[in-house]
Design a protein around this motif. Structure first.
Motif, PDB file in Angstrom:
ATOM      1  N   ILE B 179      51.932  42.651  32.885  1.00  8.24           N
ATOM      2  CA  ILE B 179      52.194  43.808  32.170  1.00  8.24           C
ATOM      3  C   ILE B 179      51.257  44.906  32.868  1.00  8.24           C
ATOM      4  CG2 ILE B 179      49.979  43.569  30.738  1.00  8.24           C
ATOM      5  CD1 ILE B 179      53.384  44.791  29.243  1.00  8.24           C
ATOM      6  N   ALA B 180      50.519  44.590  34.114  1.00  5.99           N
ATOM      7  CA  ALA B 180      49.789  45.817  34.690  1.00  5.99           C
ATOM      8  C   ALA B 180      50.765  46.597  35.395  1.00  5.99           C
ATOM      9  CB  ALA B 180      49.036  44.895  35.601  1.00  5.99           C
ATOM     10  N   THR B 181      50.279  48.089  35.603  1.00  4.64           N
ATOM     11  CA  THR B 181      50.819  48.903  36.620  1.00  4.64           C
ATOM     12  C   THR B 181      50.198  48.947  37.642  1.00  4.64           C
ATOM     13  OG1 THR B 181      49.754  50.716  35.311  1.00  4.64           O
ATOM     14  CG2 THR B 181      52.102  49.950  34.393  1.00  4.64           C
ATOM     15  N   PRO B 182      50.633  49.492  38.894  1.00  7.03           N
ATOM     16  CA  PRO B 182      49.904  49.709  39.947  1.00  7.03           C
ATOM     17  C   PRO B 182      48.443  50.702  39.803  1.00  7.03           C
ATOM     18  CG  PRO B 182      52.133  50.462  40.388  1.00  7.03           C
ATOM     19  CD  PRO B 182      52.116  49.958  39.162  1.00  7.03           C
ATOM     20  N   GLN B 184      46.931  51.000  37.198  1.00  8.64           N
ATOM     21  CA  GLN B 184      45.776  50.392  36.451  1.00  8.64           C
ATOM     22  C   GLN B 184      45.010  49.330  37.463  1.00  8.64           C
ATOM     23  OE1 GLN B 184      47.761  48.089  33.309  1.00  8.64           O
ATOM     24  NE2 GLN B 184      46.078  48.005  32.085  1.00  8.64           N
ATOM     25  N   ASP B 207      55.028  38.443  37.940  1.00  5.95           N
ATOM     26  CA  ASP B 207      56.164  39.349  38.355  1.00  5.95           C
ATOM     27  C   ASP B 207      57.319  39.662  37.155  1.00  5.95           C
ATOM     28  OD1 ASP B 207      57.099  41.056  40.094  1.00  5.95           O
ATOM     29  OD2 ASP B 207      58.468  39.615  41.034  1.00  5.95           O
ATOM     30  N   THR B 208      56.855  39.417  35.871  1.00  7.72           N
ATOM     31  CA  THR B 208      57.608  39.522  34.624  1.00  7.72           C
ATOM     32  C   THR B 208      58.442  40.681  34.586  1.00  7.72           C
ATOM     33  OG1 THR B 208      55.745  38.560  33.516  1.00  7.72           O
ATOM     34  CG2 THR B 208      57.569  38.924  32.163  1.00  7.72           C
ATOM     35  N   ARG B 209      57.937  41.766  35.002  1.00  5.97           N
ATOM     36  CA  ARG B 209      58.618  42.993  34.825  1.00  5.97           C
ATOM     37  C   ARG B 209      58.748  43.591  36.323  1.00  5.97           C
ATOM     38  NH1 ARG B 209      55.545  41.775  30.838  1.00  5.97           N
ATOM     39  NH2 ARG B 209      56.258  42.385  28.820  1.00  5.97           N
ATOM     40  N   LEU B 211      56.827  44.260  38.869  1.00 10.64           N
ATOM     41  CA  LEU B 211      55.890  44.987  39.463  1.00 10.64           C
ATOM     42  C   LEU B 211      54.905  44.175  40.218  1.00 10.64           C
ATOM     43  CD1 LEU B 211      55.433  47.490  36.544  1.00 10.64           C
ATOM     44  CD2 LEU B 211      55.900  48.129  39.005  1.00 10.64           C
TER      45      LEU B 211
END
Lengths: 300, 300
Positions: B179-182, B184, B207-209, B211
């Protein structure tokens, strides 16, 4: 005003090489769904030779059929002067002219050298200015070429300088084969933005090797605010099921919205458009985020 | 010395929830192929209760069978003191202890509060030091929790400070649900690295989403040099075919090698290991880069 602008290229780059025939009505429906989702700039078709790209043979008819969509700013790809003539009397906001950064790609793709292409573009630019149509100059294979391999940054920057001086309205840098790395994107886009000054700069991304979002993020960090992506990630090589094509619009919108960078796009409606794009494509791909979201809805 | 270290977790995180039974011999073969490719640190299994995770019931047998692999540094996951006792007399390089950043995830996952977990860890840390076994403390759901949603950075940093003070050998920060964003990742990892000082820091990515690579790249930029990934991206939810699981080891190795950041890994052999991991997994996923490379070999 949203923080970033997304140009969806699925009706053009997503479908152009697809062997599955897609009707004008279906393309129109895809554009309508994108516009409904808040994607106002859509690259709808390409005025190329119908024998070379049969899927785009209805270019004129399609653009004509979209004339009533008030919220749409239709962009069309133009490979040469003749293509531009065909757009006359049609409602087009912007033309997207393409030249590769390498001679070999240009020779194979459009049968012209970089200089010959530039000469034709300058003529079209003059005409377009008179006709009140905006122009984008896109540099294909800017990060790597399937024929020449590595591409020297200076090859790209030389073209960028020339079209900037000529007064183009937008400069596009394309990772046509999805070979760019994030460090390379940051470096090249910083230089392009510096040359471009107040002229808007776009990055066109593919996700072939899974680096689309990493590259998009680094382009954003470098200062790029306009992105060309394709709903559901349709496009790329249609003969490789499972291989990623263009960067999926919904994947990029998800990333931006999660980072509180506004796109002006309704995410749920965008997923509907992406579902529809996937149905039209013979690859029927499943954007990463679309998969997660649609599974969630079905309670899985 | 390579510039970065990759720990492959496919035999553990990739297989643990997979409903398809995988034999000890098959797991051994996967580890062997990873080691042959130059991946020396492999998280091979988990000493959890066999009834809770039947796929890991052969933990002891597997670790024993790997004792002869000289180039392998086997890492095992340990959820509690009892699990640690089971590793005695086995050749283990390092134990990976896990606590979540949130109380709810810990309660559901291991049935302990964060403090109870920490208390047990400190006992194990003492024993491990005497036994000459290295310890890693991994903080699960550091970027977002499926039960509590957003996770305050301070919740993570508090745990990091405590284990740093206690003298842990490695600190792991895990994006357990992808769920992390770059942005973050860059922010949190910078802070973790600052607290960690000379203690090595790992990021564990899913790599669920889509990202995973963007997050890995930003972790690298922040200073992280050890990455936990899974061959072929096996893992994640096994009931969602097509959904990405752990970040694929080969995707990350491709990214690093393309950027001239050495990994010490033989890419072709890694693809062989990834192919094998995919066969073992019921999801049979296709890492992005593996798809491109294997297609190329077949001449498509």
């Amino acid at each position: 005003m949203p923080d970033v602008t997304i140009i969806d290229v699925s009706p053009r780059d997503g479908l152009q090489n697809d062997p599955k025939p897609v009707s004008t009505e279906e393309k129109q429906q895809l554009v309508r769904m994108l516009v409904d989702a808040g994607v106002e700039k859509v690259e709808v078709t390409s005025f190329v030779h119908p024998k070379k790209v049969p899927q785009m043979a209805d270019a004129k008819e399609l653009v004509h059929s979209l004339a009533h969509m008030e919220d749409l700013e239709p962009i069309v790809l133009i490979p040469n002067l003749k293509g531009y003539e065909r757009t006359k009397e049609l409602r087009v906001s912007e033309i997207n002219w393409v030249s590769a950064a390498t001679e070999t790609f240009n020779a194979k793709n459009i049968g012209m050298s970089i200089d010959e292409n530039m000469e034709q573009f300058l003529k079209v630019l003059g005409e377009a200015k008179q006709d009140g149509i905006k122009t984008c100059f896109s540099v294909a294979v800017s990060f790597g070429c399937p024929y020449e391999g590595e591409v020297d940054e200076e090859q790209v920057l030389r073209i960028v300088r020339r079209v900037k001086e000529a007064g183009v309205d937008r400069i596009g840098i394309a990772d046509t084969i999805g070979i760019a790395t994030p460090d390379q994107v940051e470096r090249l886009m910083s230089k392009v933005l510096e040359i471009a000054g107040t002229t808007p700069v776009t990055i066109h991304l593919h996700d072939t090797r899974g680096l689309g979002l990493a590259n998009a993020y680094m382009a954003y960090r470098a200062g790029v605010r306009i992105f060309e992506t394709s709903a559901s990630g349709i496009g790329g090589c249609p003969f490789a099921p499972g291989a990623a094509g263009n960067l999926a619009t919904e994947d990029l919108v998800y990333l931006f919205e999660r980072m509180n960078i506004s796109t002006g796009i309704d995410f749920e409606k965008l997923l509907d458009a992406a579902d529809y794009a996937a149905i039209l494509s013979s690859k029927n791909p499943l954007g990463r985020i679309r998969h997660v979201e649609r599974k969630k809805e079905k309670g899985n």
